[in-house]
Design an enzyme around this catalytic site. Structure first.
Site, short mmCIF file in Angstrom:
data_model
loop_
_atom_site.label_atom_id
_atom_site.label_comp_id
_atom_site.label_asym_id
_atom_site.label_seq_id
_atom_site.Cartn_x
_atom_site.Cartn_y
_atom_site.Cartn_z
N LYS A 1 52.76 -6.16 -116.66
CA LYS A 1 52.33 -4.83 -117.16
C LYS A 1 52.61 -3.75 -116.13
O LYS A 1 53.19 -2.71 -116.43
CB LYS A 1 50.83 -4.84 -117.52
CG LYS A 1 50.45 -5.85 -118.58
CD LYS A 1 48.98 -5.80 -118.93
CE LYS A 1 48.03 -6.18 -117.81
NZ LYS A 1 48.17 -7.58 -117.33
N ARG B 1 40.47 -3.52 -122.43
CA ARG B 1 40.46 -4.97 -122.21
C ARG B 1 39.40 -5.66 -123.05
O ARG B 1 39.26 -6.87 -122.97
CB ARG B 1 40.14 -5.22 -120.74
CG ARG B 1 41.34 -5.59 -119.90
CD ARG B 1 40.83 -5.69 -118.49
NE ARG B 1 41.62 -6.55 -117.68
CZ ARG B 1 42.59 -6.12 -116.88
NH1 ARG B 1 42.91 -4.86 -116.83
NH2 ARG B 1 43.22 -6.97 -116.12
N ARG C 1 53.03 -12.96 -105.92
CA ARG C 1 53.03 -11.49 -105.85
C ARG C 1 52.59 -10.99 -104.47
O ARG C 1 51.67 -11.54 -103.85
CB ARG C 1 52.07 -10.92 -106.90
CG ARG C 1 51.91 -9.41 -106.75
CD ARG C 1 51.26 -8.75 -107.91
NE ARG C 1 50.02 -9.37 -108.30
CZ ARG C 1 49.40 -9.10 -109.45
NH1 ARG C 1 49.92 -8.25 -110.30
NH2 ARG C 1 48.27 -9.71 -109.75
N ARG D 1 46.92 -10.02 -103.04
CA ARG D 1 45.63 -9.60 -103.62
C ARG D 1 44.64 -10.76 -103.56
O ARG D 1 45.00 -11.89 -103.88
CB ARG D 1 45.83 -9.19 -105.09
CG ARG D 1 46.22 -7.74 -105.25
CD ARG D 1 46.63 -7.37 -106.65
NE ARG D 1 45.78 -7.81 -107.73
CZ ARG D 1 45.99 -7.50 -109.02
NH1 ARG D 1 47.01 -6.74 -109.36
NH2 ARG D 1 45.18 -7.94 -109.96
N ARG E 1 40.53 -15.14 -114.38
CA ARG E 1 41.19 -14.02 -115.08
C ARG E 1 41.84 -14.49 -116.38
O ARG E 1 41.78 -13.80 -117.40
CB ARG E 1 42.23 -13.36 -114.16
CG ARG E 1 41.57 -12.50 -113.10
CD ARG E 1 42.47 -12.29 -111.91
NE ARG E 1 43.64 -11.51 -112.20
CZ ARG E 1 44.74 -11.52 -111.44
NH1 ARG E 1 44.80 -12.29 -110.36
NH2 ARG E 1 45.76 -10.76 -111.76
#
Ligand code: AP5
Length: 214
Positions: A13, A85, A123, A156, A167
């Site tokens: 996203k 969300r 990431r 992160r 998540r």
């Protein structure tokens, strides 16, 4: 245009939002980026949100709805990344726009679970400008440093194993039902985000043009 980007964690996203907002010249509003900035400042919002963000849970609806209302107020066009969300957030957004223009489109980036895990675990983010990299898929030129501003890249805290699991579970429980919500409004555009980022973007622009021109 007023666009929402939906999809599981790691679907891409944020990556697509940066390219799409530049292409369409609209404001990119990412609730994840806003919250991470607040956590850095240890603001009063951070005090309420930190434990949810770091564990991979959802920040309570009332808090995040207020943040978004404030950010979109006065904007003609925007691209929302990471909001809504929950059904409650989607309804609150519809209500907030009732006296202006509604959402035009919800783009659902659909990615398989192995892709999601590979993307999240690799990431890296720039500690200064927030630019997004991946150690294999989109590596920086110099390992560990941002191409754009030269600052150190970090991982992160919610990209470690336990928060990733949480998540994904939260996405299935709270967020996946939004696909149906926007489908019923005939606003859903589904794009597979398993291919590389350039391919996904090309597909997205083509689909967007045919949907808008229809
Ligand atoms: P947020 O930052 O929104 O996290 P998320 O939804 O889990 O999404 P991600 O940022 O992890 O993934 P993405 O889909 O943007 O993927 P990306 O482009 O980075 O939210 C964080 C937290 O804030 C939440 O857990 C929650 O606590 C809180 N929060 C936020 N919004 C909230 C709300 N509305 N309500 C309540 N709480 C909220 O890509 C991932 C990696 O893959 C990158 O390394 C990238 O380089 C790579 N990549 C991307 N696309 C491709 C591709 N096509 N091919 C190869 N690699 C790719």
């Amino acid at each position: 245009m007023r666009i929402i980007l939906l999809g599981p964690p790691g679907a891409g996203k944020g990556t697509q939002a940066v390219m799409l907002s530049e292409h369409l010249k609209v404001a990119h509003i990412s609730t994840g980026d806003i919250l991470r900035e607040e956590l850095k400042k240890d603001s009063s919002l951070a005090k309420k949100a930190r434990r949810f963000v770091e564990s991979g849970g959802l920040v309570p609806d009332d808090i995040i709805i207020e943040v978004i209302k404030e950010r979109i107020s006065g904007l003609n066009d925007f691209l929302l990344d990471g909001f809504p969300r929950t059904i409650r957030q989607a309804q609150a957004l519809d209500e907030a726009l009732v006296n202006s223009r509604p959402i035009d489109l919800a783009i659902y980036l659909d990615a398989s679970t192995p892709t999601i895990i590979q993307r999240l675990s690799g990431r890296r983010i720039c500690s200064k400008c927030g630019a997004n990299y991946h150690i294999k898929n989109m590596p920086p030129k110099a390992v560990g440093f941002c191409d754009k501003c030269g600052s150190i890249l970090y991982q992160r805290p919610d990209d470690s194993e336990a928060p990733i699991k949480n998540r994904l579970a939260v996405y299935l429980k709270e967020t996946a039902s939004l696909i149906d919500y926007y489908q019923k409004q005939n606003k859903l555009l589904r794009i597979s985000s398993d291919p590389d980022a350039g391919e996904v973007f090309k597909e997205l622009i083509q689909a967007l043009n045919s949907k808008v021109l229809k």
